[in-house]
Write an enzyme that holds these catalytic residues in place. Structure first.
Site, PDB file in Angstrom:
ATOM      1  N   ARG A  25      50.768 107.408 -14.128  1.00 33.77           N
ATOM      2  CA  ARG A  25      51.181 108.604 -14.908  1.00 33.77           C
ATOM      3  C   ARG A  25      51.524 108.357 -16.363  1.00 33.77           C
ATOM      4  O   ARG A  25      51.478 109.139 -17.465  1.00 33.77           O
ATOM      5  CB  ARG A  25      52.456 109.464 -14.495  1.00 33.77           C
ATOM      6  N   GLU A  30      64.247 103.832 -21.784  1.00 32.64           N
ATOM      7  CA  GLU A  30      65.556 104.230 -22.571  1.00 32.64           C
ATOM      8  C   GLU A  30      65.644 103.409 -23.807  1.00 32.64           C
ATOM      9  O   GLU A  30      65.824 102.185 -23.473  1.00 32.64           O
ATOM     10  CB  GLU A  30      66.816 103.762 -21.747  1.00 32.64           C
ATOM     11  N   GLN A  49      71.783 107.387 -39.088  1.00 31.96           N
ATOM     12  CA  GLN A  49      70.395 108.154 -39.836  1.00 31.96           C
ATOM     13  C   GLN A  49      69.366 107.493 -38.965  1.00 31.96           C
ATOM     14  O   GLN A  49      69.322 106.366 -38.642  1.00 31.96           O
ATOM     15  CB  GLN A  49      70.463 107.468 -41.363  1.00 31.96           C
ATOM     16  N   ASP A  50      68.344 108.459 -38.486  1.00 26.45           N
ATOM     17  CA  ASP A  50      67.179 108.043 -38.054  1.00 26.45           C
ATOM     18  C   ASP A  50      65.918 108.174 -39.007  1.00 26.45           C
ATOM     19  O   ASP A  50      65.906 109.306 -39.745  1.00 26.45           O
ATOM     20  CB  ASP A  50      66.693 108.745 -36.764  1.00 26.45           C
ATOM     21  N   ARG A  61      55.697  96.627 -46.379  1.00 22.51           N
ATOM     22  CA  ARG A  61      56.900  97.273 -46.919  1.00 22.51           C
ATOM     23  C   ARG A  61      58.226  96.296 -46.942  1.00 22.51           C
ATOM     24  O   ARG A  61      58.130  95.762 -45.968  1.00 22.51           O
ATOM     25  CB  ARG A  61      57.036  98.406 -46.096  1.00 22.51           C
ATOM     26  N   HIS A  64      63.453  94.642 -48.082  1.00 26.73           N
ATOM     27  CA  HIS A  64      64.598  95.693 -48.772  1.00 26.73           C
ATOM     28  C   HIS A  64      65.783  95.576 -48.269  1.00 26.73           C
ATOM     29  O   HIS A  64      65.959  94.790 -46.888  1.00 26.73           O
ATOM     30  CB  HIS A  64      64.149  97.193 -48.458  1.00 26.73           C
ATOM     31  N   LYS A  73      70.070  97.918 -39.170  1.00 26.26           N
ATOM     32  CA  LYS A  73      68.716  98.574 -38.700  1.00 26.26           C
ATOM     33  C   LYS A  73      68.239  98.203 -37.244  1.00 26.26           C
ATOM     34  O   LYS A  73      68.111  97.034 -36.928  1.00 26.26           O
ATOM     35  CB  LYS A  73      67.469  98.518 -39.600  1.00 26.26           C
ATOM     36  N   HIS A 120      64.614  93.402 -45.162  1.00 29.92           N
ATOM     37  CA  HIS A 120      64.005  93.537 -44.132  1.00 29.92           C
ATOM     38  C   HIS A 120      62.495  94.153 -44.810  1.00 29.92           C
ATOM     39  O   HIS A 120      62.626  94.839 -45.541  1.00 29.92           O
ATOM     40  CB  HIS A 120      64.637  94.606 -43.316  1.00 29.92           C
ATOM     41  N   TYR A 133      63.276 103.935 -37.039  1.00 26.02           N
ATOM     42  CA  TYR A 133      64.371 102.795 -37.218  1.00 26.02           C
ATOM     43  C   TYR A 133      65.700 103.616 -37.555  1.00 26.02           C
ATOM     44  O   TYR A 133      65.951 104.805 -37.867  1.00 26.02           O
ATOM     45  CB  TYR A 133      64.301 101.810 -38.106  1.00 26.02           C
ATOM     46  N   GLU A 144      69.716  99.836 -53.779  1.00 23.49           N
ATOM     47  CA  GLU A 144      68.552  99.279 -52.951  1.00 23.49           C
ATOM     48  C   GLU A 144      68.121  98.056 -53.778  1.00 23.49           C
ATOM     49  O   GLU A 144      67.954  98.387 -54.784  1.00 23.49           O
ATOM     50  CB  GLU A 144      67.447 100.032 -52.610  1.00 23.49           C
ATOM     51  N   LYS A 173      57.083  99.388 -56.383  1.00 31.33           N
ATOM     52  CA  LYS A 173      58.418  98.662 -56.212  1.00 31.33           C
ATOM     53  C   LYS A 173      58.365  97.499 -55.402  1.00 31.33           C
ATOM     54  O   LYS A 173      58.991  96.377 -55.721  1.00 31.33           O
ATOM     55  CB  LYS A 173      59.347  99.790 -55.575  1.00 31.33           C
ATOM     56  N   ASP A 174      57.541  97.132 -54.430  1.00 26.84           N
ATOM     57  CA  ASP A 174      57.608  95.921 -53.608  1.00 26.84           C
ATOM     58  C   ASP A 174      56.852  95.003 -54.496  1.00 26.84           C
ATOM     59  O   ASP A 174      57.248  93.808 -54.077  1.00 26.84           O
ATOM     60  CB  ASP A 174      56.959  96.377 -52.233  1.00 26.84           C
TER      61      ASP A 174
END
Length: 187
Positions: A25, A30, A49-50, A61, A64, A73, A120, A133, A144, A173-174
């Site tokens: 199925r 979890e 925060q998510d 990316r 940072h 994170k 990261h 995350y 940042e 930026k990166d």
């Protein structure tokens, strides 16, 4: 539910493998349990925060971090695959300047705990990836910082060629990230 913990070369950073129950199925896993997470990592932090991002193949990316309001994170992929990287920018750490990378995918269900004080980033390996995350502090753009992805002093071995990529797709930026030697560090 058992949460397998794999230590990395960076102090306090762990690869986590939750138990996955599957049959014809589909599957059940979890993805977060506070007691299990704290027992596995020793981290007594709360998530506030998510976040979710969707990126296409070849997007890179990072790297940072927030010099104030540092974020821990807990990262994972629900669709696709990434090569996820953390760099220790804690000057007092035994692993200062080291990096570690791990492939996270919808197939392996792995998660990566990136504690506060680490830079990261990730490289998208699949056609399209959903990256999720949880963070231990709120996003604060004024704090940042960004380290350039290809700094030779760090020497991250991004798997570009192995995945048919010549160069990554970067934000402005990166692309303008600082060299590790010019970055602000944590004590």
């Amino acid at each position: 539910m058992a949460l397998k913990t794999i230590e990395t070369a960076i102090v306090g950073a762990f690869i986590l493998e939750p138990t996955v129950f599957g049959d014809a199925r589909g599957f059940f896993s979890e993805t977060y349990n506070c007691r299990e997470f704290r027992a596995a990592t020793g981290a007594e932090l709360n998530f506030v925060q998510d976040n979710q991002s969707r990126s296409r193949r070849g997007v890179l990316r990072g790297l940072h971090y927030q010099i104030e309001q540092p974020q821990g994170k807990l990262v994972r992929v629900t669709r696709g695959a990434v090569y996820d990287v953390a760099v220790d920018v804690r000057k007092g750490s035994a692993s200062f300047g080291r990096w570690v990378g791990v492939e996270l995918s919808e197939q392996n269900h792995r998660q990566f705990w990136v504690p506060p004080g680490l830079a990261h980033g990730f490289l998208v390996l699949s056609d399209e990836t959903d990256f999720l995350y949880k963070t231990t502090d709120y996003y604060a753009p004024q704090h940042e910082r960004c380290i350039v992805w290809n700094d030779p002093d760090i020497g991250i071995q991004w798997p570009l060629e192995q995945h048919g990529l010549d160069v990554p797709l970067l934000s402005d930026k990166d692309a303008a990230g600082l060299k590790f030697s010019q970055a602000e560090y944590f004590p």
